[in-house]
Design a protein around this motif. Sequence first.
Motif, PDB file in Angstrom:
ATOM      1  N   MET A  92       0.821  -1.141   0.011  1.00  0.00           N
ATOM      2  CA  MET A  92       0.219   0.152  -0.167  1.00  0.00           C
ATOM      3  C   MET A  92       0.878   1.283  -0.018  1.00  0.00           C
ATOM      4  N   VAL A  93       0.728   2.288  -0.906  1.00  0.00           N
ATOM      5  CA  VAL A  93       1.165   3.457  -1.012  1.00  0.00           C
ATOM      6  C   VAL A  93       0.205   4.536  -0.780  1.00  0.00           C
ATOM      7  N   VAL A  94       0.606   5.604   0.155  1.00  0.00           N
ATOM      8  CA  VAL A  94      -0.298   6.651   0.159  1.00  0.00           C
ATOM      9  C   VAL A  94       0.466   8.140  -0.332  1.00  0.00           C
ATOM     10  N   GLU A  95      -0.022   8.829  -1.168  1.00  0.00           N
ATOM     11  CA  GLU A  95       0.286   9.963  -1.663  1.00  0.00           C
ATOM     12  C   GLU A  95      -0.344  11.272  -1.295  1.00  0.00           C
ATOM     13  N   ASP A  96       0.174  12.256  -0.994  1.00  0.00           N
ATOM     14  CA  ASP A  96      -0.672  13.671  -1.040  1.00  0.00           C
ATOM     15  C   ASP A  96      -0.896  14.191  -2.303  1.00  0.00           C
ATOM     16  N   LYS A  97      -1.729  14.726  -2.636  1.00  0.00           N
ATOM     17  CA  LYS A  97      -2.214  14.951  -4.117  1.00  0.00           C
ATOM     18  C   LYS A  97      -2.860  16.296  -3.657  1.00  0.00           C
ATOM     19  N   THR A  98      -2.535  17.324  -5.086  1.00  0.00           N
ATOM     20  CA  THR A  98      -3.273  18.552  -4.888  1.00  0.00           C
ATOM     21  C   THR A  98      -4.380  18.433  -6.303  1.00  0.00           C
ATOM     22  N   GLN A  99      -5.538  18.876  -6.037  1.00  0.00           N
ATOM     23  CA  GLN A  99      -6.485  18.793  -7.015  1.00  0.00           C
ATOM     24  C   GLN A  99      -6.563  20.151  -7.572  1.00  0.00           C
ATOM     25  N   THR A 100      -6.321  20.413  -9.107  1.00  0.00           N
ATOM     26  CA  THR A 100      -6.225  21.562  -9.468  1.00  0.00           C
ATOM     27  C   THR A 100      -7.296  21.997 -10.684  1.00  0.00           C
ATOM     28  N   ARG A 101      -7.427  22.804 -11.203  1.00  0.00           N
ATOM     29  CA  ARG A 101      -8.330  23.235 -12.436  1.00  0.00           C
ATOM     30  C   ARG A 101      -7.499  24.265 -13.363  1.00  0.00           C
ATOM     31  N   GLN A 102      -7.984  24.223 -14.431  1.00  0.00           N
ATOM     32  CA  GLN A 102      -7.544  24.963 -15.598  1.00  0.00           C
ATOM     33  C   GLN A 102      -8.151  26.371 -15.447  1.00  0.00           C
ATOM     34  N   THR A 103      -7.536  27.438 -15.619  1.00  0.00           N
ATOM     35  CA  THR A 103      -8.076  28.720 -15.748  1.00  0.00           C
ATOM     36  C   THR A 103      -8.627  28.852 -17.065  1.00  0.00           C
ATOM     37  N   GLN A 119      -0.821  40.283 -21.309  1.00  0.00           N
ATOM     38  CA  GLN A 119      -1.284  39.065 -21.852  1.00  0.00           C
ATOM     39  C   GLN A 119      -1.787  38.159 -20.713  1.00  0.00           C
ATOM     40  N   TRP A 120      -2.763  37.550 -21.000  1.00  0.00           N
ATOM     41  CA  TRP A 120      -3.192  36.467 -20.189  1.00  0.00           C
ATOM     42  C   TRP A 120      -2.833  35.096 -20.917  1.00  0.00           C
ATOM     43  N   LYS A 121      -2.519  34.242 -19.775  1.00  0.00           N
ATOM     44  CA  LYS A 121      -2.166  32.727 -20.155  1.00  0.00           C
ATOM     45  C   LYS A 121      -3.032  31.805 -19.137  1.00  0.00           C
ATOM     46  N   SER A 122      -3.348  30.808 -19.559  1.00  0.00           N
ATOM     47  CA  SER A 122      -4.171  29.584 -18.977  1.00  0.00           C
ATOM     48  C   SER A 122      -3.168  29.104 -18.052  1.00  0.00           C
ATOM     49  N   LYS A 123      -3.558  28.756 -16.873  1.00  0.00           N
ATOM     50  CA  LYS A 123      -2.611  28.047 -15.849  1.00  0.00           C
ATOM     51  C   LYS A 123      -3.528  27.234 -15.086  1.00  0.00           C
ATOM     52  N   GLU A 124      -2.631  26.310 -14.543  1.00  0.00           N
ATOM     53  CA  GLU A 124      -3.245  25.175 -13.310  1.00  0.00           C
ATOM     54  C   GLU A 124      -3.326  26.016 -11.926  1.00  0.00           C
ATOM     55  N   VAL A 125      -4.563  25.993 -11.408  1.00  0.00           N
ATOM     56  CA  VAL A 125      -4.628  26.510 -10.052  1.00  0.00           C
ATOM     57  C   VAL A 125      -4.990  25.690  -9.041  1.00  0.00           C
ATOM     58  N   PRO A 126      -4.424  25.450  -7.696  1.00  0.00           N
ATOM     59  CA  PRO A 126      -4.895  24.639  -6.831  1.00  0.00           C
ATOM     60  C   PRO A 126      -6.248  24.834  -6.394  1.00  0.00           C
ATOM     61  N   VAL A 127      -7.329  23.787  -6.066  1.00  0.00           N
ATOM     62  CA  VAL A 127      -8.407  23.974  -5.560  1.00  0.00           C
ATOM     63  C   VAL A 127      -8.600  23.305  -4.348  1.00  0.00           C
ATOM     64  N   GLY A 128      -7.840  22.251  -3.976  1.00  0.00           N
ATOM     65  CA  GLY A 128      -7.995  21.246  -2.835  1.00  0.00           C
ATOM     66  C   GLY A 128      -6.871  20.339  -2.692  1.00  0.00           C
ATOM     67  N   LYS A 129      -6.749  19.728  -1.416  1.00  0.00           N
ATOM     68  CA  LYS A 129      -5.563  18.524  -1.304  1.00  0.00           C
ATOM     69  C   LYS A 129      -6.562  17.540  -0.793  1.00  0.00           C
ATOM     70  N   TYR A 130      -5.729  16.254  -1.183  1.00  0.00           N
ATOM     71  CA  TYR A 130      -6.366  14.980  -0.721  1.00  0.00           C
ATOM     72  C   TYR A 130      -5.448  13.704  -0.598  1.00  0.00           C
ATOM     73  N   LYS A 131      -5.529  12.774  -0.194  1.00  0.00           N
ATOM     74  CA  LYS A 131      -4.727  11.807  -0.196  1.00  0.00           C
ATOM     75  C   LYS A 131      -5.283  10.471  -1.217  1.00  0.00           C
TER      76      LYS A 131
END
Length: 180
Positions: A92-103, A119-131
């Motif tokens: 069993m392996v447990v990892e901390d992950k970050t949920q993101t969304r694309q702007t 100028q405006w660029k699309s980027k990934e922004v964090p919205v939450g953390k989970y395991k």
Amino acid sequence: MKSIYVILLAVLLVAGEACSPVKVLNAEAEAGFSLARYKTFDFSIEDSILQNAPPEYNRQIELAQAEVLRQMMAVGLRQDKTNPDLLVNFGMVVEDKTQTRQTNFITDPPRYTGQRRYQWKSKEVPVGKYKAGTLSMHIIDPAQNKLLWKAEAETVIPKKSEDIQRGILQSIQALFRKLH
């Protein structure tokens, strides 16, 4: 009327399978492998690993072993600690992950900063953390020292301990569905 209940039950079972929080990855079997060709099995885990592990990990391993035992007995295999036909190894392996969304330009428009050449660029922004947890299972032929079957089950780990136990059981059940 009975046929309507049978159809409804079948739909619920299929829907439950499709909505399962467990995702099985990389299920691979040796050509011609079938559990029906074997009679006994045991677990391949070193005692030193369990002695140095935290108590929570040991409880999860014991729970996983109990479910594997139940699944193996359901297909006709019995546990033999002295000379098993198969060895079951899992980790069993447990990892901390970050949920993101694309702007995007509609939901995250550029703001005027006083400059004409912004100028405006699309980027990934964090919205939450989970395991996230991954349970890997290998079935080995100890006589030939050969890997016969392997797979991984991945799921999001809930916060409550009873939900974690349910996740382990669901992961092993999902792996056994791929095994048959």
